[in-house]
Motif scaffolding. Structure first.
Motif, PDB file in Angstrom:
ATOM      1  N   VAL A  63       5.745   6.248  11.172  1.00  0.00           N
ATOM      2  CA  VAL A  63       5.733   5.073  10.290  1.00  0.00           C
ATOM      3  C   VAL A  63       4.907   3.958  10.927  1.00  0.00           C
ATOM      4  O   VAL A  63       4.077   3.321  10.267  1.00  0.00           O
ATOM      5  N   LEU A  64       5.113   3.731  12.203  1.00  0.00           N
ATOM      6  CA  LEU A  64       4.368   2.665  12.896  1.00  0.00           C
ATOM      7  C   LEU A  64       2.877   2.962  12.948  1.00  0.00           C
ATOM      8  O   LEU A  64       2.048   2.069  12.748  1.00  0.00           O
ATOM      9  N   PRO A  74       0.822  -1.217   0.000  1.00  0.00           N
ATOM     10  CA  PRO A  74       0.000   0.000   0.000  1.00  0.00           C
ATOM     11  C   PRO A  74       0.860   1.273   0.000  1.00  0.00           C
ATOM     12  O   PRO A  74       1.916   1.321   0.631  1.00  0.00           O
ATOM     13  N   LEU A  75       0.391   2.291  -0.701  1.00  0.00           N
ATOM     14  CA  LEU A  75       1.134   3.538  -0.866  1.00  0.00           C
ATOM     15  C   LEU A  75       1.563   4.149   0.466  1.00  0.00           C
ATOM     16  O   LEU A  75       2.726   4.528   0.630  1.00  0.00           O
ATOM     17  N   ALA A  76       0.649   4.258   1.411  1.00  0.00           N
ATOM     18  CA  ALA A  76       0.977   4.882   2.699  1.00  0.00           C
ATOM     19  C   ALA A  76       2.076   4.127   3.428  1.00  0.00           C
ATOM     20  O   ALA A  76       2.970   4.734   4.028  1.00  0.00           O
ATOM     21  N   ILE A  77       2.036   2.814   3.353  1.00  0.00           N
ATOM     22  CA  ILE A  77       3.065   2.001   4.012  1.00  0.00           C
ATOM     23  C   ILE A  77       4.397   2.152   3.303  1.00  0.00           C
ATOM     24  O   ILE A  77       5.423   2.443   3.915  1.00  0.00           O
ATOM     25  N   ALA A  78       4.405   1.942   1.990  1.00  0.00           N
ATOM     26  CA  ALA A  78       5.657   1.978   1.235  1.00  0.00           C
ATOM     27  C   ALA A  78       6.333   3.341   1.370  1.00  0.00           C
ATOM     28  O   ALA A  78       7.539   3.418   1.637  1.00  0.00           O
ATOM     29  N   TYR A  79       5.556   4.411   1.197  1.00  0.00           N
ATOM     30  CA  TYR A  79       6.165   5.737   1.242  1.00  0.00           C
ATOM     31  C   TYR A  79       6.632   6.089   2.641  1.00  0.00           C
ATOM     32  O   TYR A  79       7.705   6.675   2.810  1.00  0.00           O
ATOM     33  N   SER A  80       5.864   5.748   3.655  1.00  0.00           N
ATOM     34  CA  SER A  80       6.291   6.088   5.014  1.00  0.00           C
ATOM     35  C   SER A  80       7.535   5.303   5.409  1.00  0.00           C
ATOM     36  O   SER A  80       8.444   5.855   6.042  1.00  0.00           O
ATOM     37  N   VAL A  81       7.607   4.042   5.031  1.00  0.00           N
ATOM     38  CA  VAL A  81       8.808   3.255   5.325  1.00  0.00           C
ATOM     39  C   VAL A  81       9.991   3.811   4.539  1.00  0.00           C
ATOM     40  O   VAL A  81      11.086   3.995   5.081  1.00  0.00           O
ATOM     41  N   TRP A  82       9.779   4.090   3.244  1.00  0.00           N
ATOM     42  CA  TRP A  82      10.847   4.608   2.380  1.00  0.00           C
ATOM     43  C   TRP A  82      11.405   5.918   2.938  1.00  0.00           C
ATOM     44  O   TRP A  82      12.616   6.065   3.095  1.00  0.00           O
ATOM     45  N   SER A  83      10.532   6.848   3.243  1.00  0.00           N
ATOM     46  CA  SER A  83      11.007   8.146   3.716  1.00  0.00           C
ATOM     47  C   SER A  83      11.496   8.081   5.163  1.00  0.00           C
ATOM     48  O   SER A  83      12.504   8.706   5.502  1.00  0.00           O
ATOM     49  N   GLY A  84      10.806   7.317   6.011  1.00  0.00           N
ATOM     50  CA  GLY A  84      11.189   7.238   7.418  1.00  0.00           C
ATOM     51  C   GLY A  84      12.520   6.552   7.633  1.00  0.00           C
ATOM     52  O   GLY A  84      13.407   7.079   8.322  1.00  0.00           O
ATOM     53  N   VAL A  85      12.691   5.384   7.033  1.00  0.00           N
ATOM     54  CA  VAL A  85      13.955   4.659   7.175  1.00  0.00           C
ATOM     55  C   VAL A  85      15.079   5.452   6.516  1.00  0.00           C
ATOM     56  O   VAL A  85      16.194   5.533   7.046  1.00  0.00           O
ATOM     57  N   GLY A  86      14.767   6.069   5.369  1.00  0.00           N
ATOM     58  CA  GLY A  86      15.771   6.900   4.707  1.00  0.00           C
ATOM     59  C   GLY A  86      16.223   8.050   5.591  1.00  0.00           C
ATOM     60  O   GLY A  86      17.416   8.344   5.688  1.00  0.00           O
ATOM     61  N   ALA A  87      15.285   8.715   6.245  1.00  0.00           N
ATOM     62  CA  ALA A  87      15.622   9.840   7.125  1.00  0.00           C
ATOM     63  C   ALA A  87      16.486   9.391   8.299  1.00  0.00           C
ATOM     64  O   ALA A  87      17.455  10.076   8.670  1.00  0.00           O
ATOM     65  N   VAL A  88      16.172   8.254   8.868  1.00  0.00           N
ATOM     66  CA  VAL A  88      16.968   7.730   9.979  1.00  0.00           C
ATOM     67  C   VAL A  88      18.379   7.395   9.493  1.00  0.00           C
ATOM     68  O   VAL A  88      19.376   7.742  10.147  1.00  0.00           O
TER      69      VAL A  88
END
Length: 109
Positions: free
Chosen positions: A97-98, A54-68
């Motif tokens: 993200v969670l 799902p878009l919300a999951i993929a994008y939040s993981v992509w941006s969140g993990v990337g930011a960390v």
């Protein structure tokens, strides 16, 4: 398989973002090439991951993990200080993200 696309999308984005400083305003050819290839690869791989995630999951993981990851790279490679606000910001990103994952996971598609 699509989660693997997402992992490589994150890695590509982190490499590209990390190379921005070395590109010196796109005046240095090799780092600039890394930035361009990294971002193109990242968006292609993210689009492949979105085929099933799902878009919300993929994008939040992509941006969140990337930011960390970028925060950690800033600390260890660019010797940027770890401040309380940085730690709080990273914690909020991870919490976001969670929350998004829980929200999307609780509703049928």
């Amino acid at each position: 398989m699509h989660w693997l696309f997402l992992v490589f999308a994150i890695l590509s984005e982190v490499i590209a973002t990390s190379s921005l400083k070395a590109a010196a305003g796109f005046t240095r050819a090799a780092p600039t090439a890394i930035v361009l290839i990294g971002y193109l690869s990242s968006y292609y791989l993210l689009s492949r991951a979105l085929e099933t995630i799902p878009l919300a999951i993929a994008y939040s993981v992509w941006s969140g993990v990337g930011a960390v990851c970028i925060a950690l790279i800033g600390r260890f490679f660019y010797h940027q200080p770890v401040t309380l606000s940085l730690v709080a910001g990273v914690a909020l990103v991870l919490a976001g993200v969670l929350v998004l994952q829980a929200s999307v996971g609780s509703h049928p598609a």
